[in-house]
Design a protein around this motif. Structure first.
Motif, PDB file in Angstrom:
ATOM      1  N   PHE A   7       0.821  -1.215   0.000  1.00 46.67           N
ATOM      2  CA  PHE A   7       0.000   0.000   0.000  1.00 46.67           C
ATOM      3  C   PHE A   7       0.856   1.266   0.000  1.00 46.67           C
ATOM      4  N   LYS A   8       1.990   1.223   0.696  1.00 47.16           N
ATOM      5  CA  LYS A   8       2.913   2.364   0.660  1.00 47.16           C
ATOM      6  C   LYS A   8       3.444   2.565  -0.758  1.00 47.16           C
ATOM      7  N   ALA A   9       3.816   1.468  -1.408  1.00 50.56           N
ATOM      8  CA  ALA A   9       4.344   1.561  -2.769  1.00 50.56           C
ATOM      9  C   ALA A   9       3.302   2.104  -3.732  1.00 50.56           C
ATOM     10  N   LEU A  10       2.046   1.733  -3.532  1.00 51.24           N
ATOM     11  CA  LEU A  10       0.973   2.155  -4.432  1.00 51.24           C
ATOM     12  C   LEU A  10       0.433   3.550  -4.113  1.00 51.24           C
ATOM     13  N   SER A  11       0.921   4.156  -3.034  1.00 51.16           N
ATOM     14  CA  SER A  11       0.384   5.456  -2.623  1.00 51.16           C
ATOM     15  C   SER A  11       1.004   6.630  -3.380  1.00 51.16           C
ATOM     16  N   ASN A  12       1.861   6.338  -4.338  1.00 47.92           N
ATOM     17  CA  ASN A  12       2.509   7.376  -5.131  1.00 47.92           C
ATOM     18  C   ASN A  12       2.032   7.259  -6.571  1.00 47.92           C
ATOM     19  N   GLU A  13       1.608   8.364  -7.153  1.00 50.30           N
ATOM     20  CA  GLU A  13       1.042   8.351  -8.509  1.00 50.30           C
ATOM     21  C   GLU A  13       2.029   7.820  -9.550  1.00 50.30           C
ATOM     22  N   SER A  14       3.285   8.175  -9.443  1.00 47.97           N
ATOM     23  CA  SER A  14       4.276   7.717 -10.423  1.00 47.97           C
ATOM     24  C   SER A  14       4.532   6.214 -10.302  1.00 47.97           C
ATOM     25  N   LEU A  16       2.426   4.000  -9.174  1.00 45.74           N
ATOM     26  CA  LEU A  16       1.213   3.372  -9.700  1.00 45.74           C
ATOM     27  C   LEU A  16       1.231   3.405 -11.223  1.00 45.74           C
ATOM     28  N   GLN A  17       1.674   4.512 -11.795  1.00 47.68           N
ATOM     29  CA  GLN A  17       1.760   4.646 -13.251  1.00 47.68           C
ATOM     30  C   GLN A  17       2.731   3.620 -13.835  1.00 47.68           C
ATOM     31  N   ILE A  18       3.850   3.402 -13.170  1.00 47.64           N
ATOM     32  CA  ILE A  18       4.820   2.407 -13.632  1.00 47.64           C
ATOM     33  C   ILE A  18       4.147   1.034 -13.745  1.00 47.64           C
ATOM     34  N   LEU A  19       3.410   0.653 -12.715  1.00 46.80           N
ATOM     35  CA  LEU A  19       2.727  -0.650 -12.752  1.00 46.80           C
ATOM     36  C   LEU A  19       1.720  -0.716 -13.893  1.00 46.80           C
TER      37      LEU A  19
END
Length: 100
Positions: A7-14, A16-19
């Motif tokens: 959840f910490k990793a996914l809390s950043n827009e960039s 999330l964009q990479i994924l």
């Protein structure tokens, strides 16, 4: 895979964009030196360029996604390639459905 790290990793827009880009790499990137992006992944330099940020910041983002288990890396020569960890993403979806 610890859910809080994910959840910490996914809390950043960039990040999330990479994924999202790595889900369909052929749609978002040009092949790097003939590498099959579906099997090997996307070169770090391509991700850095698409993010339009410094290499060090992009590497920090990729490292966080890797530590969370959401992406895998493969080193070929001097290049590092990144690929989504579909198994981990599926486990996350199961966790969300069953435990949340």
């Amino acid at each position: 895979m610890k859910p809080i790290d994910v959840f910490k990793a996914l809390s950043n827009e960039s990040r999330l964009q990479i994924l999202q880009w790595l889900k369909e790499p052929n749609l978002h990137f040009h092949p790097h030196e003939g590498v099959d992006m579906e099997q090997i992944g996307v070169c770090v330099s391509q991700i850095t360029e698409k993010l339009n940020m410094t290499q060090s910041t992009a590497s920090q983002y990729l490292t966080m996604l890797q530590r969370a288990g959401l992406i895998k890396t493969k080193r070929i020569g001097k290049y590092t390639y990144y690929l989504r960890n579909e198994e981990a993403i599926s486990r996350l979806a199961d966790y969300m459905r069953e435990d949340m």
